[in-house]
Write a protein that holds these residues in place. Structure first.
Motif, mmCIF file in Angstrom:
data_model
loop_
_atom_site.group_PDB
_atom_site.id
_atom_site.type_symbol
_atom_site.label_atom_id
_atom_site.label_comp_id
_atom_site.label_asym_id
_atom_site.label_seq_id
_atom_site.Cartn_x
_atom_site.Cartn_y
_atom_site.Cartn_z
ATOM 1 N N VAL A 1 -2.813 -0.085 -5.778
ATOM 2 C CA VAL A 1 -2.803 0.513 -7.117
ATOM 3 C C VAL A 1 -2.753 2.017 -6.918
ATOM 4 C CG1 VAL A 1 -4.082 0.837 -9.262
ATOM 5 C CG2 VAL A 1 -4.037 -1.411 -8.157
ATOM 6 N N THR A 2 -1.625 2.630 -7.241
ATOM 7 C CA THR A 2 -1.402 4.038 -6.890
ATOM 8 C C THR A 2 -1.579 5.011 -8.052
ATOM 9 O OG1 THR A 2 0.973 3.731 -7.267
ATOM 10 C CG2 THR A 2 0.176 3.432 -5.016
ATOM 11 N N ASP A 3 -1.764 4.515 -9.259
ATOM 12 C CA ASP A 3 -1.931 5.400 -10.416
ATOM 13 C C ASP A 3 -3.424 5.650 -10.642
ATOM 14 O OD1 ASP A 3 -2.003 6.704 -12.840
ATOM 15 O OD2 ASP A 3 -0.442 5.472 -13.757
ATOM 16 N N PRO A 4 -3.896 6.898 -10.541
ATOM 17 C CA PRO A 4 -5.327 7.177 -10.755
ATOM 18 C C PRO A 4 -5.820 6.745 -12.133
ATOM 19 C CG PRO A 4 -4.211 9.094 -9.820
ATOM 20 C CD PRO A 4 -3.145 8.121 -10.200
ATOM 21 N N ARG A 5 -4.930 6.755 -13.124
ATOM 22 C CA ARG A 5 -5.346 6.339 -14.461
ATOM 23 C C ARG A 5 -5.675 4.855 -14.495
ATOM 24 N NH1 ARG A 5 -0.185 8.819 -17.387
ATOM 25 N NH2 ARG A 5 0.668 7.799 -15.541
ATOM 26 N N ASN A 6 -4.951 4.048 -13.721
ATOM 27 C CA ASN A 6 -5.287 2.630 -13.626
ATOM 28 C C ASN A 6 -6.624 2.437 -12.923
ATOM 29 O OD1 ASN A 6 -3.205 1.320 -14.990
ATOM 30 N ND2 ASN A 6 -1.856 1.338 -13.217
ATOM 31 N N LEU A 7 -6.871 3.231 -11.886
ATOM 32 C CA LEU A 7 -8.164 3.136 -11.205
ATOM 33 C C LEU A 7 -9.292 3.459 -12.184
ATOM 34 C CD1 LEU A 7 -9.021 4.416 -7.658
ATOM 35 C CD2 LEU A 7 -10.605 4.791 -9.530
ATOM 36 N N GLY A 8 -9.113 4.512 -12.984
ATOM 37 C CA GLY A 8 -10.134 4.868 -13.957
ATOM 38 C C GLY A 8 -10.337 3.797 -15.003
ATOM 39 N N ALA A 9 -9.237 3.191 -15.478
ATOM 40 C CA ALA A 9 -9.346 2.126 -16.477
ATOM 41 C C ALA A 9 -10.042 0.900 -15.904
ATOM 42 C CB ALA A 9 -7.951 1.755 -16.983
ATOM 43 N N ILE A 10 -9.732 0.564 -14.648
ATOM 44 C CA ILE A 10 -10.377 -0.584 -14.009
ATOM 45 C C ILE A 10 -11.864 -0.301 -13.803
ATOM 46 C CG2 ILE A 10 -10.459 -1.950 -11.883
ATOM 47 C CD1 ILE A 10 -7.396 -1.546 -11.708
ATOM 48 N N ALA A 11 -12.199 0.939 -13.448
ATOM 49 C CA ALA A 11 -13.611 1.304 -13.288
ATOM 50 C C ALA A 11 -14.361 1.131 -14.610
ATOM 51 C CB ALA A 11 -13.723 2.735 -12.792
ATOM 52 N N ARG A 12 -13.692 1.478 -15.693
ATOM 53 C CA ARG A 12 -14.328 1.339 -17.014
ATOM 54 C C ARG A 12 -14.592 -0.130 -17.333
ATOM 55 N NH1 ARG A 12 -12.107 4.934 -22.086
ATOM 56 N NH2 ARG A 12 -13.880 4.642 -23.488
ATOM 57 N N SER A 13 -13.610 -0.994 -17.071
ATOM 58 C CA SER A 13 -13.798 -2.427 -17.312
ATOM 59 C C SER A 13 -14.834 -3.016 -16.358
ATOM 60 C CB SER A 13 -12.466 -3.162 -17.145
ATOM 61 O OG SER A 13 -11.523 -2.742 -18.107
ATOM 62 N N GLY B 1 -20.182 -5.663 -15.610
ATOM 63 C CA GLY B 1 -21.238 -5.862 -14.629
ATOM 64 C C GLY B 1 -20.830 -5.902 -13.177
ATOM 65 N N ALA B 2 -19.693 -5.333 -12.823
ATOM 66 C CA ALA B 2 -19.310 -5.299 -11.402
ATOM 67 C C ALA B 2 -20.200 -4.303 -10.656
ATOM 68 C CB ALA B 2 -17.838 -4.909 -11.256
ATOM 69 N N HIS B 3 -20.313 -4.536 -9.349
ATOM 70 C CA HIS B 3 -21.169 -3.684 -8.519
ATOM 71 C C HIS B 3 -20.395 -2.600 -7.780
ATOM 72 C CE1 HIS B 3 -23.570 -7.420 -9.059
ATOM 73 N NE2 HIS B 3 -24.538 -6.526 -9.235
ATOM 74 N N GLY B 4 -19.080 -2.564 -7.962
ATOM 75 C CA GLY B 4 -18.316 -1.496 -7.346
ATOM 76 C C GLY B 4 -16.865 -1.867 -7.138
ATOM 77 N N LEU B 5 -16.078 -0.852 -6.762
ATOM 78 C CA LEU B 5 -14.665 -1.025 -6.451
ATOM 79 C C LEU B 5 -14.443 -0.791 -4.967
ATOM 80 C CD1 LEU B 5 -12.939 1.066 -9.303
ATOM 81 C CD2 LEU B 5 -13.672 -1.323 -9.375
ATOM 82 N N VAL B 6 -13.430 -1.470 -4.427
ATOM 83 C CA VAL B 6 -12.987 -1.238 -3.046
ATOM 84 C C VAL B 6 -11.512 -0.869 -3.101
ATOM 85 C CG1 VAL B 6 -12.663 -2.209 -0.755
ATOM 86 C CG2 VAL B 6 -14.652 -2.866 -2.098
ATOM 87 N N ILE B 7 -11.167 0.241 -2.468
ATOM 88 C CA ILE B 7 -9.768 0.675 -2.422
ATOM 89 C C ILE B 7 -9.374 0.922 -0.972
ATOM 90 C CG2 ILE B 7 -9.859 1.701 -4.728
ATOM 91 C CD1 ILE B 7 -10.082 4.439 -3.364
ATOM 92 N N PRO B 8 -8.104 0.747 -0.624
ATOM 93 C CA PRO B 8 -7.659 1.076 0.738
ATOM 94 C C PRO B 8 -7.671 2.580 0.965
ATOM 95 C CG PRO B 8 -6.073 -0.348 -0.417
ATOM 96 C CD PRO B 8 -7.016 0.176 -1.435
ATOM 97 N N SER B 9 -7.827 2.971 2.217
ATOM 98 C CA SER B 9 -7.824 4.394 2.556
ATOM 99 C C SER B 9 -6.439 5.008 2.410
ATOM 100 C CB SER B 9 -8.322 4.598 3.992
ATOM 101 O OG SER B 9 -9.656 4.148 4.122
ATOM 102 N N ARG B 10 -5.399 4.196 2.545
ATOM 103 C CA ARG B 10 -4.021 4.702 2.493
ATOM 104 C C ARG B 10 -3.236 3.967 1.412
ATOM 105 N NH1 ARG B 10 -1.652 3.808 8.271
ATOM 106 N NH2 ARG B 10 0.107 4.890 7.305
#
Length: 322
Positions: free
Chosen positions: A180-192, A197-206
């Protein structure tokens, strides 16, 4: 001796009348009168800047047609949030910030006043700068005369997310993002993820979006309370989660099972969200216990990653409540 004149014995030549200036010299010496005020001089930089600001406020877009040069930012470089609503929302949410930049001669409204007040209460440094400085800080984005500098994000380790759930005596729920390369999608997923009740996100380093200013803006401050971990190898991290007893499901339009019919949604779970268009990569798909889909009308080929994650997490939360 050539020519006439004194001592030559010949009469000197009569000079012809000299051409006059027509009064130009005299008029030039009179001057041009008083210098007009700055705002009446079209060449004056303050007038040009005022016109640019007025165009930006009316259109909501930067007035410069040129695309700013984007340089590669190091991982420890600070980020900047621009815009009156995003800045005040970030400050209200307690987003960690180091400096508040406010444009000179800004038109103060309630959002600017509240931002300044919150920054003062939290001990955040405040600087008055020119619009050109704000243009550079926000990389040509819409800042409306105000920007907030946030320090580089401190990423967690993937194991920390499971440990946090165990410390809270809760069933782990982790969201992993695959390309997922769009920061806005990352922010939207973090909001959901925070909402359900999720405990966190995991993203690849690259080859993945990170926690940037754009992600902070879209998350509406939820990233201040939701840890994000970086995995050097997402596939290996998913295998380690499986070995630790977590059930890994991948979200993809080509899945054979509807998410509402999937088993073990109420147990320790990792939900993997693929990128738009490409979906899950082959190696990540193979690392999943199950690949599920969101049933939808055939006219829609796919969903935005942020929307798909929100629907999937709602379904997980529904199963856990029942």
């Amino acid at each position: 001796m050539a020519g006439g004149g004194k001592g030559s014995g010949r009469p000197a030549k009569k000079k012809s009348p000299t051409k006059g200036t027509g009064g130009n010299v005299r008029r030039g010496l009179e001057g041009r009168g008083a210098t007009p005020p700055a705002h009446m001089r079209h060449w004056h930089k303050d007038k040009a800047r005022a016109e640019r600001i007025e165009r930006e406020e009316k259109t909501g877009r930067p007035s410069s047609p040129r695309t700013p040069v984007r340089t590669r930012r190091s991982d420890d470089a600070p980020e900047h949030i621009g815009g009156r609503n995003p800045v005040v929302e970030a400050l209200r949410a307690g987003v960690p910030a180091s400096t508040l930049y406010v444009a000179l001669r800004i038109d103060n409204d309630d959002r600017v006043k509240e931002s300044v007040r919150i920054a003062a209460d939290r001990g955040i440094a405040m600087l008055e700068v020119g619009r050109e400085k704000l243009d550079r800080l926000t990389e040509g984005g819409i800042h409306q005369g105000i920007a907030l500098q946030i320090p580089a994000y401190d990423y967690a380790h993937p194991d920390d997310l499971v440990r946090a759930a165990q410390d809270a005596a809760e069933v782990p729920l982790i969201v992993a993002l695959d390309s997922v390369t769009d920061p806005r999608n990352l922010g939207a997923i973090a909001r959901s993820a925070t909402a359900f009740g999720a405990h966190g996100l995991v993203i690849p380093s690259r080859r993945s979006a990170g926690v940037t200013g754009g992600a902070w803006k879209t998350s509406a401050g939820t990233l201040a309370n939701l840890p994000v971990a970086r995995a050097a190898n997402l596939t290996a991290t998913l295998r380690e989660y499986r070995e630790a007893g977590l059930f890994v499901i991948g979200l993809d339009g080509e899945g054979k099972v509807d998410i509402g019919e999937a088993n073990l949604l109420d147990g320790p779970l990792v939900v993997v969200v693929g990128s738009e268009g490409k979906g899950l990569s082959r190696l990540v798909r193979e690392a999943c216990d199950l690949v599920v889909r969101i049933p939808m009308h055939a006219a829609a080929e796919s969903l935005n990653a942020g929307v798909a994650a929100g629907i999937a997490l709602y379904e997980v939360a529904r199963h856990r409540r029942s």
